[in-house]
Every structure is written in structure tokens, then in C-alpha cells.
Design an enzyme around this catalytic site. Sequence first.
Site, PDB file in Angstrom:
ATOM      1  N   ASP A  77      15.868  64.725  32.588  1.00 14.34           N
ATOM      2  CA  ASP A  77      16.218  63.998  33.808  1.00 14.34           C
ATOM      3  C   ASP A  77      16.165  64.876  35.052  1.00 14.34           C
ATOM      4  O   ASP A  77      16.011  66.107  34.963  1.00 14.34           O
ATOM      5  CB  ASP A  77      17.611  63.359  33.661  1.00 14.34           C
ATOM      6  N   ASN A 145      31.386  59.650  29.072  1.00 12.26           N
ATOM      7  CA  ASN A 145      31.311  58.195  28.865  1.00 12.26           C
ATOM      8  C   ASN A 145      30.230  57.820  27.834  1.00 12.26           C
ATOM      9  O   ASN A 145      29.862  56.664  27.726  1.00 12.26           O
ATOM     10  CB  ASN A 145      31.042  57.488  30.199  1.00 12.26           C
ATOM     11  N   HIS A 147      27.070  58.960  27.842  1.00  9.48           N
ATOM     12  CA  HIS A 147      25.683  58.926  28.327  1.00  9.48           C
ATOM     13  C   HIS A 147      24.859  60.040  27.687  1.00  9.48           C
ATOM     14  O   HIS A 147      25.361  61.074  27.276  1.00  9.48           O
ATOM     15  CB  HIS A 147      25.592  58.925  29.856  1.00  9.48           C
ATOM     16  N   GLU A 152      23.135  55.737  31.355  1.00 12.01           N
ATOM     17  CA  GLU A 152      24.557  55.429  31.507  1.00 12.01           C
ATOM     18  C   GLU A 152      24.916  54.163  30.732  1.00 12.01           C
ATOM     19  O   GLU A 152      24.048  53.310  30.501  1.00 12.01           O
ATOM     20  CB  GLU A 152      24.860  55.183  32.996  1.00 12.01           C
TER      21      GLU A 152
END
Length: 251
Positions: A77, A145, A147, A152
Amino acid sequence: MTIRRQRVEWVVAADRSHLHELAANVILDVLRNTERPVFGFATGGTPLGLYEQLVRRSLENPRLLTRWQDVTGFNLDEYVGLSPEHPQSYHHYMWRYVYRYLPVRPDRMFIPKGIGNLEDNCRSYDESLMKYGWPDVQILGIGKNGHIGFNEPARRLAMNTHVTRLSESTRLANARFFPSARDVPEQAITMGMAGILRAKQIVLLAFGEAKRDALIRAFSGWLGTDVPASLLQLHPHVTVFTDQDIFGDLS
Ligand code: GLP
């Protein structure tokens, strides 16, 4: 240390540098034994010790060092709006911590471009993956979380490389790398879950109490787009290196 073999292999140890060393062994084995290795690289704080090991052990061994000339690298990313020279860009991270020490070919080290025409950048990234092949080993971290890359939690997940909006929890977690939380970009380009799952082997590093809940949710036996990492349970060769004994008997 506990090693559990299920569909997912767990390497659990209290000592993070030992975990980095064991994860480095996986990468270096592929580097030694694959004609044209393709590696998938992650960023963030967690893999820094692994990269340090890869660099140090390669510099100590001239034959291993020259193997990097045949490597193709793909990063997961990049932040939207940061140029490759920006100190918080993942381009900058990779060159600072990894590439500058190794005889890699710059034209074979792919990192999504966060500036310019983003749709074109996503398309050309997937074309490069198709041309050079998906990683022999994909290194991953995990967000609090759940990801993976910058995929996400969401109602739907994109398969391919795409532009994504970062959650507040991710922006807050990554604020430590920026002058202030306000400076963390709101969007990023990330490989999609399909691209990540196409790697032959996945090495996931997750350290610290903050990642414990994400690990439990990811490997609970349930799949859900609300925990993108849970899709890793579909992959045939995942090894989790962690200091969190989610089984409760670290010895
Ligand atoms: C970032 C990256 C992920 C990384 C994760 C965890 O947002 N995009 O690839 O795995 O956060 O980062 P850290 O290792 O710093 O906890």
C-alpha cells in the site's frame, strides 16, 4: 516457544527478536532456493526488526546478497497524496530501511503510487502483479481493527488494487509516524484481498497486547468483511509469528 500446526501455523514466543529471526529464515530460504523470487512487503512498525535481519544477514553473506538482484518486490500500500520523496511515504520507508542496503533493481521494486491518476496507478499495479507474478512470500502486519494492507473493515471488500478511505482508528494508530494526527492522509491505495491471498505463502507478524483482539477475531473460525484479516483463514499456507499467546499457555 509454542508451534501449533493447524491450517494456520502459529509460532508463539515471548521474544520478538527471535520471532523476527524465524520469520527472516522463511524469506531467506525462498531467496536462496527460488530462481526469481517475488516478495510482498508490508510497512509499519512491526516488520522493522525483520527487515533489519534480512539486511544484516544478506550483507554478511556475499552469495545471498547477490540473490537480491533477481528479486521483484511488491508493497501492499501507499498513502494518497504523498510523493515518493515524502518522509512518511511507504516509498521512503522501503528505501530507508531495506532497499538502499541491497543490490535490488529499482525498476523491479513496485510500490503503489499515491499521486497522479490514482485509477491508472491501481490498474498498472495489478498489471505488474500479473506480469511478474504474485509473491512467493507475502509479509503482513495486522491493524488493531483487523485490517490487512489498507483493506479496512467494510460491508464489501475490493478484490484488486484500489483507493480506500482510512478509518479513524487506523489514522490514529498511524499518527505516531506523522507530526500530528491531522497530517495522516485520509486515503490510501492498497492491494485488494484477492491479490494478497494469491501469494504462495503468507507470513503474518503481530506483536503486543494491542493486536491480541484482532488476532482472536481474525482466526476465530468465522469469515467476515468486518475483519478483513479473517479471509486469511482461506489461504492454505499462513504462518502467524506472535508474542500474544491467544491459546493461553505460552511457555
Ligand atoms: C498500517 C499498514 C499495514 C500494517 C498495519 C500495522 O496501517 N498499512 O500494512 O500492517 O498498519 O502497523 P504496525 O505494524 O505499525 O502496527
